[in-house]
Write a protein that holds these residues in place. Structure first.
Motif, PDB file in Angstrom:
ATOM      1  N   ARG A   1       0.789  -1.166  -0.026  1.00 23.77           N
ATOM      2  CA  ARG A   1       0.035   0.118  -0.070  1.00 23.77           C
ATOM      3  C   ARG A   1       0.777   1.296  -0.140  1.00 23.77           C
ATOM      4  NH1 ARG A   1      -2.162  -3.515   3.704  1.00 23.77           N
ATOM      5  NH2 ARG A   1      -1.134  -2.278   5.506  1.00 23.77           N
ATOM      6  N   PRO A   2       0.302   2.422  -0.484  1.00 28.09           N
ATOM      7  CA  PRO A   2       1.042   3.617  -0.621  1.00 28.09           C
ATOM      8  C   PRO A   2       1.821   3.963   0.683  1.00 28.09           C
ATOM      9  CG  PRO A   2      -0.870   3.989  -1.927  1.00 28.09           C
ATOM     10  CD  PRO A   2      -0.955   2.682  -1.145  1.00 28.09           C
ATOM     11  N   GLU A   3       1.100   3.736   1.850  1.00 28.65           N
ATOM     12  CA  GLU A   3       1.662   4.341   3.186  1.00 28.65           C
ATOM     13  C   GLU A   3       2.791   3.478   3.708  1.00 28.65           C
ATOM     14  OE1 GLU A   3      -2.277   1.825   3.864  1.00 28.65           O
ATOM     15  OE2 GLU A   3      -1.665   3.268   2.612  1.00 28.65           O
ATOM     16  N   GLN A   4       3.208   2.303   2.838  1.00 30.63           N
ATOM     17  CA  GLN A   4       4.189   1.513   3.406  1.00 30.63           C
ATOM     18  C   GLN A   4       5.525   1.920   2.383  1.00 30.63           C
ATOM     19  OE1 GLN A   4       1.432  -2.181   2.696  1.00 30.63           O
ATOM     20  NE2 GLN A   4       2.823  -2.822   4.397  1.00 30.63           N
ATOM     21  N   LEU A   5       5.239   2.813   1.654  1.00 24.54           N
ATOM     22  CA  LEU A   5       6.547   3.308   0.687  1.00 24.54           C
ATOM     23  C   LEU A   5       7.533   3.918   1.525  1.00 24.54           C
ATOM     24  CD1 LEU A   5       4.494   4.883  -2.246  1.00 24.54           C
ATOM     25  CD2 LEU A   5       6.076   2.866  -2.402  1.00 24.54           C
ATOM     26  N   PRO A   6       8.757   3.966   1.515  1.00 25.81           N
ATOM     27  CA  PRO A   6       9.665   4.579   2.094  1.00 25.81           C
ATOM     28  C   PRO A   6       9.464   6.017   2.071  1.00 25.81           C
ATOM     29  CG  PRO A   6      10.886   3.672   0.090  1.00 25.81           C
ATOM     30  CD  PRO A   6       9.329   2.987   0.243  1.00 25.81           C
TER      31      PRO A   6
ATOM     32  N   ILE B   1      12.155   8.327 -12.093  1.00 29.10           N
ATOM     33  CA  ILE B   1      12.173   7.619 -11.171  1.00 29.10           C
ATOM     34  C   ILE B   1      11.321   6.761 -11.102  1.00 29.10           C
ATOM     35  CG2 ILE B   1      11.742   7.751  -8.414  1.00 29.10           C
ATOM     36  CD1 ILE B   1      13.001  10.425  -8.422  1.00 29.10           C
ATOM     37  N   GLY B   2      11.467   5.446 -10.895  1.00 31.02           N
ATOM     38  CA  GLY B   2      10.531   4.212 -10.837  1.00 31.02           C
ATOM     39  C   GLY B   2      10.597   3.675  -9.564  1.00 31.02           C
ATOM     40  N   VAL B   3       9.543   3.008  -9.139  1.00 31.51           N
ATOM     41  CA  VAL B   3       9.304   2.331  -7.772  1.00 31.51           C
ATOM     42  C   VAL B   3       9.059   0.861  -8.163  1.00 31.51           C
ATOM     43  CG1 VAL B   3       8.241   2.482  -5.672  1.00 31.51           C
ATOM     44  CG2 VAL B   3       8.724   4.613  -6.732  1.00 31.51           C
ATOM     45  N   ARG B   4       9.589  -0.109  -7.796  1.00 28.53           N
ATOM     46  CA  ARG B   4       9.368  -1.435  -7.769  1.00 28.53           C
ATOM     47  C   ARG B   4       8.518  -1.820  -6.563  1.00 28.53           C
ATOM     48  NH1 ARG B   4      13.956  -5.730  -6.550  1.00 28.53           N
ATOM     49  NH2 ARG B   4      12.460  -7.702  -6.254  1.00 28.53           N
ATOM     50  N   MET B   5       7.388  -2.219  -6.867  1.00 29.13           N
ATOM     51  CA  MET B   5       6.414  -2.838  -5.849  1.00 29.13           C
ATOM     52  C   MET B   5       6.499  -4.367  -5.996  1.00 29.13           C
ATOM     53  SD  MET B   5       5.435   0.285  -4.874  1.00 29.13           S
ATOM     54  CE  MET B   5       3.947  -0.197  -3.813  1.00 29.13           C
ATOM     55  N   GLU B   6       6.826  -4.936  -4.744  1.00 26.89           N
ATOM     56  CA  GLU B   6       7.103  -6.260  -4.680  1.00 26.89           C
ATOM     57  C   GLU B   6       5.658  -7.075  -4.691  1.00 26.89           C
ATOM     58  OE1 GLU B   6       8.788  -9.947  -4.687  1.00 26.89           O
ATOM     59  OE2 GLU B   6       9.782  -8.120  -4.563  1.00 26.89           O
ATOM     60  N   GLY B   7       5.247  -7.701  -5.824  1.00 29.94           N
ATOM     61  CA  GLY B   7       3.998  -8.311  -6.050  1.00 29.94           C
ATOM     62  C   GLY B   7       3.691  -8.811  -7.500  1.00 29.94           C
ATOM     63  N   ALA B   8       2.597  -9.354  -7.775  1.00 33.37           N
ATOM     64  CA  ALA B   8       2.230  -9.660  -9.095  1.00 33.37           C
ATOM     65  C   ALA B   8       1.139  -8.823  -9.739  1.00 33.37           C
ATOM     66  CB  ALA B   8       1.799 -11.086  -8.912  1.00 33.37           C
ATOM     67  N   GLY B   9       1.083  -7.515  -9.183  1.00 26.91           N
ATOM     68  CA  GLY B   9      -0.111  -6.809  -9.879  1.00 26.91           C
ATOM     69  C   GLY B   9       0.594  -6.077 -11.059  1.00 26.91           C
ATOM     70  N   SER B  10      -0.514  -5.495 -11.810  1.00 22.42           N
ATOM     71  CA  SER B  10       0.036  -4.967 -13.328  1.00 22.42           C
ATOM     72  C   SER B  10       0.773  -3.752 -13.001  1.00 22.42           C
ATOM     73  CB  SER B  10      -1.453  -4.627 -14.005  1.00 22.42           C
ATOM     74  OG  SER B  10      -1.929  -3.664 -13.280  1.00 22.42           O
ATOM     75  N   HIS B  11       1.237  -3.671 -14.292  1.00 17.51           N
ATOM     76  CA  HIS B  11       2.053  -2.229 -14.321  1.00 17.51           C
ATOM     77  C   HIS B  11       1.358  -1.206 -13.902  1.00 17.51           C
ATOM     78  CE1 HIS B  11       5.311   0.622 -15.795  1.00 17.51           C
ATOM     79  NE2 HIS B  11       4.304   1.052 -16.367  1.00 17.51           N
ATOM     80  N   GLU B  12       0.144  -0.835 -14.486  1.00 18.41           N
ATOM     81  CA  GLU B  12      -0.578   0.184 -14.043  1.00 18.41           C
ATOM     82  C   GLU B  12      -0.656   0.266 -12.499  1.00 18.41           C
ATOM     83  OE1 GLU B  12      -1.189  -1.994 -16.441  1.00 18.41           O
ATOM     84  OE2 GLU B  12      -0.677  -0.629 -18.190  1.00 18.41           O
ATOM     85  N   GLU B  13      -0.927  -0.963 -11.937  1.00 19.82           N
ATOM     86  CA  GLU B  13      -1.303  -0.970 -10.541  1.00 19.82           C
ATOM     87  C   GLU B  13       0.081  -0.687  -9.546  1.00 19.82           C
ATOM     88  OE1 GLU B  13      -4.900  -4.261  -9.839  1.00 19.82           O
ATOM     89  OE2 GLU B  13      -2.792  -4.773 -10.295  1.00 19.82           O
ATOM     90  N   CYS B  14       1.000  -1.037 -10.166  1.00 19.68           N
ATOM     91  CA  CYS B  14       2.306  -0.834  -9.347  1.00 19.68           C
ATOM     92  C   CYS B  14       2.608   0.799  -9.480  1.00 19.68           C
ATOM     93  CB  CYS B  14       3.479  -1.496 -10.104  1.00 19.68           C
ATOM     94  SG  CYS B  14       3.364  -3.479  -9.739  1.00 19.68           S
ATOM     95  N   SER B  15       2.365   1.060 -10.836  1.00 19.55           N
ATOM     96  CA  SER B  15       2.840   2.728 -11.136  1.00 19.55           C
ATOM     97  C   SER B  15       1.782   3.523 -10.300  1.00 19.55           C
ATOM     98  CB  SER B  15       2.544   2.872 -12.712  1.00 19.55           C
ATOM     99  OG  SER B  15       2.666   4.193 -12.854  1.00 19.55           O
ATOM    100  N   ARG B  16       0.584   3.318 -10.087  1.00 15.90           N
ATOM    101  CA  ARG B  16      -0.518   4.042  -9.098  1.00 15.90           C
ATOM    102  C   ARG B  16       0.093   4.027  -7.636  1.00 15.90           C
ATOM    103  NH1 ARG B  16      -4.620   2.122 -12.182  1.00 15.90           N
ATOM    104  NH2 ARG B  16      -4.953   0.495 -10.835  1.00 15.90           N
TER     105      ARG B  16
END
Length: 383
Positions: A44-49, A72-87
């Motif tokens: 979740r966004p609140e868990q971002l550094p 800048i790109g942020v890698r989100m651990e998980g199997a979600g779509s690229h759009e979900e990770c980007s959001r």
């Protein structure tokens, strides 16, 4: 000469090779869970550094690399779509982008299309990795020796280890134009691997003269981008004396230009010393001149059948002139379409090329020496 991996230990990076294979988004960072086929809940966004936690590492990257634009790109651990990770990673990306662009990196801008440097943040660990865009440098070369190849001639049969076929050298030539030009540029850019792209190439025993052949050197992971091109060209020419040289200025190029020069269809003018098995006919010069305007059908030559598809290629001969030297030799100037096999255009290759000089003269002829006198093509950076 391997690509630099100094800032990539936290990411699984798939290097898909030089510009002709690599396209938008490469190198590709693959989440560990997705690479294993697993499914992990999306962060979740609140868990971002927090921006201040990763900022020092980003600033350190800014000191190490020269660049004018970044993303800048942020890698989100998980199997979600690229759009979900980007959001999910957008708050961190936007905060850092605004902070860097407005206050900390004056003169550097966020670029969503072709950033010179991508910064990848692992949201789970806070690790930061730099992914520099390749550097492309265009120019023209002349090849002055008949003992070096245009590009490194690796012996794939023995994997470069050395064997009787390659005289235990692992390669077939005494160096290459690509190495003489590419290595100094790679060193100046402090980059990883380099790739030498030419607008065609000549055989090892053929010189490239005149204004030279267009080329592009592609350098992966460069730390420096503003290079002293004029000084580098002079140093390359001094070191490669009597073998090859940079002909004319070096200029910035792009990945799209690599495709352009590889697909270039410009004609070439050749100068050859031709020798005959028997005395030439009295009207030899006229017979050679009669090839002007001819359309030639060439089956794949015997000498390259092991590495070329068996095809019949048609090529136009724009000009053909002869200056007779003696009863059995003459200088041949010929201008032909890209991809014409000039040696076979002379010999006839046992009837696989028609018409040919051998057929026109009624006497078997071969080329003793061959030079490319001109490549009639204007490279994209020369406009």
């Amino acid at each position: 000469m391997g690509p630099d991996e100094g800032h990539r230990p936290e990411l699984r990076v798939r290097d898909v090779g030089p510009a002709r294979h690599r396209r938008r988004g490469d190198p590709v960072a693959v989440p560990e869970a997705a690479a294993r086929g697993g499914r992990v809940s999306m962060m979740r966004p609140e868990q971002l550094p927090a921006p201040e936690d990763v900022l020092p590492r980003i600033l350190a990257i800014g000191e190490e690399y020269e660049f004018a634009s970044f993303l800048i790109g942020v890698r989100m651990e998980g199997a979600g779509s690229h759009e979900e990770c980007s959001r999910a990673g957008r708050p961190l990306k936007e905060a850092l982008g605004a902070m860097l662009e407005r206050r900390l990196w004056p003169g550097r801008t966020v670029d969503f299309r072709r950033p010179e440097l991508q910064i990848h943040i692992d949201a789970a660990t806070g690790a930061v990795a730099a992914v520099p865009a390749p550097l492309f440098i265009g120019g023209r070369y002349v090849k002055l020796a008949r003992t070096i190849s245009s590009t490194h001639w690796h012996h794939f049969g023995c994997g470069g280890r050395g064997c009787p076929v390659c005289s235990f050298r692992g390669h077939f030539a005494e160096g290459s134009v690509g190495e003489l030009i590419g290595r100094p540029l790679q060193a100046a850019a402090d980059g990883g691997k380099y790739y030498f792209h030419g607008a065609g190439r000549e055989d090892i025993d053929v010189r490239m003269l005149g204004t030279g052949r267009p080329f592009i050197v592609e350098i992966a992971a460069p730390r420096r981008r503003s290079l002293p091109y004029e000084r580098l060209a002079a140093e390359i020419n001094a070191a490669a004396r009597n073998l090859a040289a940079v002909a004319g200025p070096l200029r910035p190029a792009t990945a799209a230009m690599v495709t352009a020069i590889k697909e270039a269809a410009g004609e070439k003018t050749y100068l050859a010393t031709v020798t005959a098995a028997r005395p030439l006919p009295a009207d030899a010069a006229a017979r050679v001149g009669a090839l002007t305007g001819a359309v030639v059908a060439q089956e794949t030559p015997h000498r390259v059948r092991h590495r070329r598809a068996e095809l019949v290629r048609t090529r136009a001969i724009a000009e053909s002139f002869a200056t007779v030297l003696d009863a059995r030799s003459f200088i041949w100037q010929v201008r032909a379409g890209a991809g014409t096999y000039i040696k076979e255009l002379a010999s006839g290759d046992g009837g696989r090329t028609r018409p040919s000089l051998t057929e026109a003269l009624g006497v078997p002829v071969v080329i003793a020496d061959l030079d490319v006198a001109a490549v009639h093509y204007r490279a994209p950076w020369e406009y």
